[in-house]
Design a protein around this motif. Sequence first.
Motif, PDB file in Angstrom:
ATOM      1  N   ALA A 360       0.831  -1.204   0.000  1.00  0.00           N
ATOM      2  CA  ALA A 360       0.000   0.000   0.000  1.00  0.00           C
ATOM      3  C   ALA A 360       0.863   1.251   0.000  1.00  0.00           C
ATOM      4  O   ALA A 360       2.027   1.230   0.418  1.00  0.00           O
ATOM      5  CB  ALA A 360      -0.926  -0.002   1.217  1.00  0.00           C
ATOM      6  N   ASP A 361       0.268   2.340  -0.450  1.00  0.00           N
ATOM      7  CA  ASP A 361       0.929   3.629  -0.403  1.00  0.00           C
ATOM      8  C   ASP A 361       1.122   4.055   1.050  1.00  0.00           C
ATOM      9  O   ASP A 361       0.363   3.674   1.942  1.00  0.00           O
ATOM     10  CB  ASP A 361       0.101   4.650  -1.171  1.00  0.00           C
ATOM     11  CG  ASP A 361       0.785   5.998  -1.260  1.00  0.00           C
ATOM     12  OD1 ASP A 361       0.409   6.886  -0.476  1.00  0.00           O
ATOM     13  OD2 ASP A 361       1.681   6.143  -2.101  1.00  0.00           O
ATOM     14  N   ARG A 362       2.145   4.879   1.322  1.00  0.00           N
ATOM     15  CA  ARG A 362       2.431   5.288   2.679  1.00  0.00           C
ATOM     16  C   ARG A 362       1.268   6.050   3.306  1.00  0.00           C
ATOM     17  O   ARG A 362       1.031   5.952   4.508  1.00  0.00           O
ATOM     18  CB  ARG A 362       3.688   6.166   2.708  1.00  0.00           C
ATOM     19  CG  ARG A 362       4.946   5.494   2.236  1.00  0.00           C
ATOM     20  CD  ARG A 362       5.318   4.306   3.083  1.00  0.00           C
ATOM     21  NE  ARG A 362       5.558   4.631   4.483  1.00  0.00           N
ATOM     22  CZ  ARG A 362       5.905   3.753   5.408  1.00  0.00           C
ATOM     23  NH1 ARG A 362       6.025   2.465   5.084  1.00  0.00           N
ATOM     24  NH2 ARG A 362       6.107   4.120   6.657  1.00  0.00           N
ATOM     25  N   THR A 363       0.519   6.793   2.495  1.00  0.00           N
ATOM     26  CA  THR A 363      -0.634   7.522   3.035  1.00  0.00           C
ATOM     27  C   THR A 363      -1.692   6.559   3.551  1.00  0.00           C
ATOM     28  O   THR A 363      -2.267   6.743   4.634  1.00  0.00           O
ATOM     29  CB  THR A 363      -1.221   8.443   1.958  1.00  0.00           C
ATOM     30  OG1 THR A 363      -0.196   9.307   1.468  1.00  0.00           O
ATOM     31  CG2 THR A 363      -2.356   9.263   2.513  1.00  0.00           C
ATOM     32  N   VAL A 364      -1.964   5.520   2.767  1.00  0.00           N
ATOM     33  CA  VAL A 364      -2.937   4.501   3.190  1.00  0.00           C
ATOM     34  C   VAL A 364      -2.416   3.757   4.409  1.00  0.00           C
ATOM     35  O   VAL A 364      -3.175   3.439   5.339  1.00  0.00           O
ATOM     36  CB  VAL A 364      -3.227   3.533   2.030  1.00  0.00           C
ATOM     37  CG1 VAL A 364      -4.199   2.442   2.462  1.00  0.00           C
ATOM     38  CG2 VAL A 364      -3.756   4.283   0.822  1.00  0.00           C
ATOM     39  N   LEU A 365      -1.121   3.498   4.444  1.00  0.00           N
ATOM     40  CA  LEU A 365      -0.540   2.769   5.565  1.00  0.00           C
ATOM     41  C   LEU A 365      -0.666   3.546   6.870  1.00  0.00           C
ATOM     42  O   LEU A 365      -0.992   2.970   7.916  1.00  0.00           O
ATOM     43  CB  LEU A 365       0.931   2.465   5.266  1.00  0.00           C
ATOM     44  CG  LEU A 365       1.727   1.782   6.375  1.00  0.00           C
ATOM     45  CD1 LEU A 365       1.135   0.428   6.721  1.00  0.00           C
ATOM     46  CD2 LEU A 365       3.196   1.635   5.964  1.00  0.00           C
ATOM     47  N   ARG A 366      -0.433   4.857   6.820  1.00  0.00           N
ATOM     48  CA  ARG A 366      -0.499   5.662   8.045  1.00  0.00           C
ATOM     49  C   ARG A 366      -1.907   5.695   8.637  1.00  0.00           C
ATOM     50  O   ARG A 366      -2.064   5.798   9.848  1.00  0.00           O
ATOM     51  CB  ARG A 366      -0.010   7.080   7.755  1.00  0.00           C
ATOM     52  CG  ARG A 366       1.508   7.208   7.713  1.00  0.00           C
ATOM     53  CD  ARG A 366       1.927   8.670   7.712  1.00  0.00           C
ATOM     54  NE  ARG A 366       1.615   9.310   6.447  1.00  0.00           N
ATOM     55  CZ  ARG A 366       2.457   9.386   5.422  1.00  0.00           C
ATOM     56  NH1 ARG A 366       3.653   8.842   5.510  1.00  0.00           N
ATOM     57  NH2 ARG A 366       2.104  10.008   4.306  1.00  0.00           N
TER      58      ARG A 366
END
Length: 704
Positions: A360-366
């Motif tokens: 996943a993208d880092r934004t989704v991960l956060r």
Amino acid sequence: MSSSEPAALWELPEEPPPAAAKAAVPSRARKPSKAPKPGEKAKGAQQPAPERSVARIVVDIPLAHLDRTFDYRVPEKLHETAVPGCRVRVRFAGQLVDGYLVERAETSDYGSKLAFLDRVTSAEPVLTPSLHALCRAVADRYGGTLSDVLRLAIPPRHAKVEGEPPASLAAFPEAPDAEAWARYQRGPAFLEALAEGKPANAVWQALPGEDWPRRLAEAAATAAAAGHGAVLVVPDHRDLTRVHEACVSLVGADGVVALIAGLGPAERYRRWLAVLRGAVRVVVGTRAAMFAPVAEPGLFVVWDDGDDLHLDQHAPYPHVRDVLMDRAHTAKASLLVGGFARTAEAQLLVESGWAAPVLADRTVLRTAAPRVTPVGEDFDVARDEAARVARLPAVAFEAARQAFAAGVPTLIQVPRRGYVPGLACGNCRTPAHCRRCAGPLALPGGSIDGRPKPPACRWCGVPETAFRCAACGSVRLRAVIVGAKRTAEELGRAFPGVPVRTSGATEVLASVPGKPALVVCTPGAEPVAEGGYGAALLLDGWALLGRQDLRAGEETLRRWMAAAALVRPASSGGRVIVGAEAGMAVVQALVRWDPAWHASQELAERQELGFPPAMRMASVEGTPDAVAALLDDLPLPPSGEVLGPVPLGEVDEEGNAERERALVRVSRAEGKALAAAIHAAAARRDARKAPEPIRIQLDPMELI
């Protein structure tokens, strides 16, 4: 000569006189049978089958020098039932043994007269050509024998089950809605390849809190909807139950079957036959399912490939990931290696270009990850007296209280007792390694001239008399903590009125309700909480990180992430408290939730030091004489190197041990040559009938 005193078998009797000749013949003596005329069958003699009368048999004898097929003659009475793949009984070395009929031919290269098959045990063709090729490839990869692999791949026969009417073929399911895969880069593309029947290999890093059984079921249903089979392998029965239920909801109860070693012989064989006959397209199971003979395979999945349960403990000790890789490559199918963390072996697949990362993208991960707070070993203990008894950090004590106030449970992970103690730097606590082979150092015990023996390498056995830490230059050594001794009762005193539940070796919980509770578990036994945990306390990190093992850091991160993934997101108040120094690479990977970065670091270090998976290793264990004899008879490839042997367990006053172990390592390119050399050495050893047993294992997960 008297008629009552017959001549010896090696003497010719004298010709009797005519009068005595009649008396020498008993009155009831049988007349000699007439010799058959040309073209006439002899009475009672077996006749060969009218066509393809030569059967090539794999006998069930686990001796390396007999690891080949043997030719037998098919009698005319077994012509119809002796089909390729069936089970047979043959006479081998004077005994009746089991075997499998691989193929039938017209001629044989064997110069002498062939013995006939004794009987066909079952006409069911259980050893298909594809399964035979797979088992042969696995045996060659691990330097083992085909008969050993066949025992793992084909369950024991149950005659009553074979007589049951075959199950009808399940209908094709509809392609599921895989919108959740859109959160991952390359996720939709992977499912699109499954739908089109194209091979696509991927390493999937699941998001924390992900309903991963549902995601795997969606991938399997996509392959089944396209008319292909799917094999999903998980570590234990708890994971199996969740994945099976998810697959049933998408594929239907008739389209999926669960294979696990704990099934009874009849039920296990019944389900296995349903897969063999093509009645079901989706197979889920533990490592016993890695050989499942699914028809037209399109997808192979291994979840959490770093779990040691994926390594079979029977010779030749195959690993699920490697077996499914071979199957995917041979069948031109897709392979999915999934998990919250990532192993160095999976990272090698990504860096070599054989598999693509699905993450996943880092934004989704956060938005999905909990907040991770590291505390050092010398943390501030909470002021509460009960928390002092349990040695809870103040921040962990507060995180648990907040979770209980929110009405959700708290998870406490306590390392297992009984890890092998090792040595680390007394200043920075970096694990101590050998300067010769980079193996772990440990105290061998005993003394020399009244002084303790110096540390020695667990791999090559070379003593280290002048240790100096490679990280900080310190010459001090310290023992690593062995394990946690705190109990659930001690932890319960810190939170009076809160129920305490335990999950461990004696009783492993599958799930807990989403109510305030203190769930104490050992790594790998974390139950799933309804709605997620409010906090996870990962205590005594040094008990995991201090293990003298090649995979200590990788294994620690895998277990930490498995527990942290059960916690609510940070936006919902989810917190993870880890008892380790923040500056360590493993802790940083957990804080940033970046196992790919840690796996790349691990792989780079192993490539530099010559460790698996950059190199291939073989472990040889046995008595000192047996190990020495095999190493002397083992021709090594050009890059081959022998480490050790070193004693296993205690040694006597003269330094002798009952068992020893040696490690042989070669470059990855010469891995097949090492496997072939080990197989040949074992064959010569078996041919000599060596009396002492020996254990040979390629690619062992544990090198200590």
